[in-house]
Design an enzyme around this catalytic site. Structure first.
Site, PDB file in Angstrom:
ATOM      1  N   ILE A  50      48.431  40.751  26.731  1.00 52.11           N
ATOM      2  CA  ILE A  50      48.620  40.379  25.327  1.00 52.11           C
ATOM      3  C   ILE A  50      47.279  40.292  24.580  1.00 52.11           C
ATOM      4  O   ILE A  50      47.236  40.389  23.351  1.00 52.11           O
ATOM      5  CB  ILE A  50      49.402  39.043  25.242  1.00 52.11           C
ATOM      6  CG1 ILE A  50      50.120  38.931  23.921  1.00 52.11           C
ATOM      7  CG2 ILE A  50      48.504  37.852  25.487  1.00 52.11           C
ATOM      8  CD1 ILE A  50      51.202  37.860  23.921  1.00 52.11           C
ATOM      9  N   HIS A  95      47.480  38.440  40.020  1.00 50.64           N
ATOM     10  CA  HIS A  95      47.600  39.612  39.133  1.00 50.64           C
ATOM     11  C   HIS A  95      46.351  40.464  39.213  1.00 50.64           C
ATOM     12  O   HIS A  95      45.250  39.953  39.401  1.00 50.64           O
ATOM     13  CB  HIS A  95      47.856  39.193  37.682  1.00 50.64           C
ATOM     14  CG  HIS A  95      46.872  38.215  37.127  1.00 50.64           C
ATOM     15  ND1 HIS A  95      46.926  36.860  37.405  1.00 50.64           N
ATOM     16  CD2 HIS A  95      45.790  38.383  36.324  1.00 50.64           C
ATOM     17  CE1 HIS A  95      45.933  36.242  36.798  1.00 50.64           C
ATOM     18  NE2 HIS A  95      45.214  37.146  36.129  1.00 50.64           N
ATOM     19  N   PHE A  96      46.568  41.745  39.070  1.00 51.83           N
ATOM     20  CA  PHE A  96      45.465  42.703  38.984  1.00 51.83           C
ATOM     21  C   PHE A  96      45.383  43.203  37.559  1.00 51.83           C
ATOM     22  O   PHE A  96      46.394  43.580  36.965  1.00 51.83           O
ATOM     23  CB  PHE A  96      45.699  43.890  39.939  1.00 51.83           C
ATOM     24  CG  PHE A  96      45.477  43.528  41.376  1.00 51.83           C
ATOM     25  CD1 PHE A  96      46.476  42.913  42.114  1.00 51.83           C
ATOM     26  CD2 PHE A  96      44.265  43.779  41.992  1.00 51.83           C
ATOM     27  CE1 PHE A  96      46.274  42.558  43.436  1.00 51.83           C
ATOM     28  CE2 PHE A  96      44.039  43.433  43.317  1.00 51.83           C
ATOM     29  CZ  PHE A  96      45.048  42.820  44.037  1.00 51.83           C
ATOM     30  N   HIS A  97      44.172  43.176  37.008  1.00 50.88           N
ATOM     31  CA  HIS A  97      43.932  43.768  35.695  1.00 50.88           C
ATOM     32  C   HIS A  97      43.603  45.248  35.896  1.00 50.88           C
ATOM     33  O   HIS A  97      42.751  45.587  36.730  1.00 50.88           O
ATOM     34  CB  HIS A  97      42.716  43.129  35.019  1.00 50.88           C
ATOM     35  CG  HIS A  97      42.875  41.694  34.655  1.00 50.88           C
ATOM     36  ND1 HIS A  97      43.205  41.286  33.382  1.00 50.88           N
ATOM     37  CD2 HIS A  97      42.734  40.557  35.383  1.00 50.88           C
ATOM     38  CE1 HIS A  97      43.241  39.960  33.342  1.00 50.88           C
ATOM     39  NE2 HIS A  97      42.967  39.489  34.542  1.00 50.88           N
ATOM     40  N   GLN A 131      40.199  32.873  37.133  1.00 52.90           N
ATOM     41  CA  GLN A 131      41.658  33.020  37.031  1.00 52.90           C
ATOM     42  C   GLN A 131      42.232  31.934  36.132  1.00 52.90           C
ATOM     43  O   GLN A 131      41.954  30.745  36.331  1.00 52.90           O
ATOM     44  CB  GLN A 131      42.293  32.935  38.429  1.00 52.90           C
ATOM     45  CG  GLN A 131      43.812  33.139  38.419  1.00 52.90           C
ATOM     46  CD  GLN A 131      44.420  33.097  39.815  1.00 52.90           C
ATOM     47  OE1 GLN A 131      43.733  32.777  40.804  1.00 52.90           O
ATOM     48  NE2 GLN A 131      45.698  33.389  39.915  1.00 52.90           N
ATOM     49  N   ASN A 177      40.978  38.354  39.380  1.00 48.20           N
ATOM     50  CA  ASN A 177      40.276  37.070  39.342  1.00 48.20           C
ATOM     51  C   ASN A 177      41.055  36.130  40.257  1.00 48.20           C
ATOM     52  O   ASN A 177      42.164  35.724  39.915  1.00 48.20           O
ATOM     53  CB  ASN A 177      40.243  36.517  37.911  1.00 48.20           C
ATOM     54  CG  ASN A 177      39.493  37.430  36.957  1.00 48.20           C
ATOM     55  OD1 ASN A 177      38.493  38.037  37.325  1.00 48.20           O
ATOM     56  ND2 ASN A 177      39.975  37.541  35.725  1.00 48.20           N
TER      57      ASN A 177
HETATM   58  P1  5GP Z   1      43.186  35.777  34.216  1.00 53.03           P
HETATM   59  O1  5GP Z   1      42.089  35.191  33.387  1.00 53.03           O
HETATM   60  O2  5GP Z   1      44.077  34.722  34.812  1.00 53.03           O
HETATM   61  O3  5GP Z   1      42.690  36.765  35.240  1.00 53.03           O
HETATM   62  O4  5GP Z   1      44.037  36.677  33.229  1.00 53.03           O
HETATM   63  C1  5GP Z   1      45.203  36.248  32.613  1.00 53.03           C
HETATM   64  C2  5GP Z   1      45.553  37.321  31.609  1.00 53.03           C
HETATM   65  O5  5GP Z   1      46.855  37.063  31.141  1.00 53.03           O
HETATM   66  C3  5GP Z   1      44.639  37.342  30.367  1.00 53.03           C
HETATM   67  O6  5GP Z   1      44.013  38.615  30.267  1.00 53.03           O
HETATM   68  C4  5GP Z   1      45.588  37.073  29.211  1.00 53.03           C
HETATM   69  O7  5GP Z   1      45.291  37.833  28.069  1.00 53.03           O
HETATM   70  C5  5GP Z   1      46.942  37.438  29.800  1.00 53.03           C
HETATM   71  N1  5GP Z   1      48.051  36.699  29.207  1.00 53.03           N
HETATM   72  C6  5GP Z   1      48.095  35.361  28.985  1.00 53.03           C
HETATM   73  N2  5GP Z   1      49.291  35.023  28.468  1.00 53.03           N
HETATM   74  C7  5GP Z   1      50.004  36.176  28.341  1.00 53.03           C
HETATM   75  C8  5GP Z   1      51.335  36.455  27.881  1.00 53.03           C
HETATM   76  O8  5GP Z   1      52.089  35.584  27.455  1.00 53.03           O
HETATM   77  N3  5GP Z   1      51.727  37.753  27.923  1.00 53.03           N
HETATM   78  C9  5GP Z   1      50.909  38.756  28.400  1.00 53.03           C
HETATM   79  N4  5GP Z   1      51.412  39.991  28.394  1.00 53.03           N
HETATM   80  N5  5GP Z   1      49.666  38.510  28.852  1.00 53.03           N
HETATM   81  C10 5GP Z   1      49.217  37.236  28.830  1.00 53.03           C
END
Ligand code: 5GP
Length: 138
Positions: free
Chosen positions: A29, A97-99, A91, A84
């Site tokens: 998002i 999750h994988f980006h 994280q 992360n």
């Molecule tokens: P992290 O920092 O945990 O590796 O990444 C979490 C990711 O989830 C972030 O890039 C953030 O933009 C994404 N994210 C957070 N909330 C939502 C959501 O409600 N929908 C989607 N599609 N992505 C989200």
């Protein structure tokens, strides 16, 4: 229940890229670049270190396809695939999750990589601990 668990159940909507029995992929998002995609196991698990081999394999199986799709949609010239794992590693959502982040011109992952030098005197101990750890898990 985490945000991503709610996305899996459909309680929270997402822009779905891929879906099968074990894996869901959807657009981030807050993308770092066009077609930035999150690839998650349906197994509920906060950390990669606790993920089952089967769930890990299911993700590995589809990652190349997701990378191809994200690069096709973005016109990216490179791609970073990143997990992360743990709050200390950045994280924020505690579901594995994988980006998949295409590099599109200036857009994408900006990384700070500060390499050291592998200490030959430390190698034996590193490998000993890692091999023991892997023997326990495997
Ligand atoms: P992290 O920092 O945990 O590796 O990444 C979490 C990711 O989830 C972030 O890039 C953030 O933009 C994404 N994210 C957070 N909330 C939502 C959501 O409600 N929908 C989607 N599609 N992505 C989200």
């Amino acid at each position: 229940m985490t945000l991503f668990a709610k996305i899996i159940t459909g309680e929270i909507p997402c822009h779905r890229v891929y879906d099968d029995a074990h894996v869901l992929a959807f657009l981030d998002i807050n993308p770092l670049s066009r077609a930035h995609t999150l690839v998650i196991p349906k197994e509920r698990c906060a950390s990669l270190r606790d993920l089952s081999d089967d769930a890990g394999a299911a993700i590995g199986r589809v990652l190349p396809r997701i990378v191809r799709a994200a690069m096709a949609a973005s016109g990216g010239t490179g791609c970073n695939v990143l997990c992360n794992d743990g709050a200390d590693a950045g994280q924020e959502v505690m579901h594995v999750h994988f980006h998949v982040i295409p590099r599109v011109g200036d857009h994408g992952l900006r990384r700070t990589w500060r390499p050291g030098r592998l200490d030959p005197e430390d190698v034996a101990e590193i490998l000993d601990v890692m091999h023991q750890s892997m023997a326990r898990i495997g």
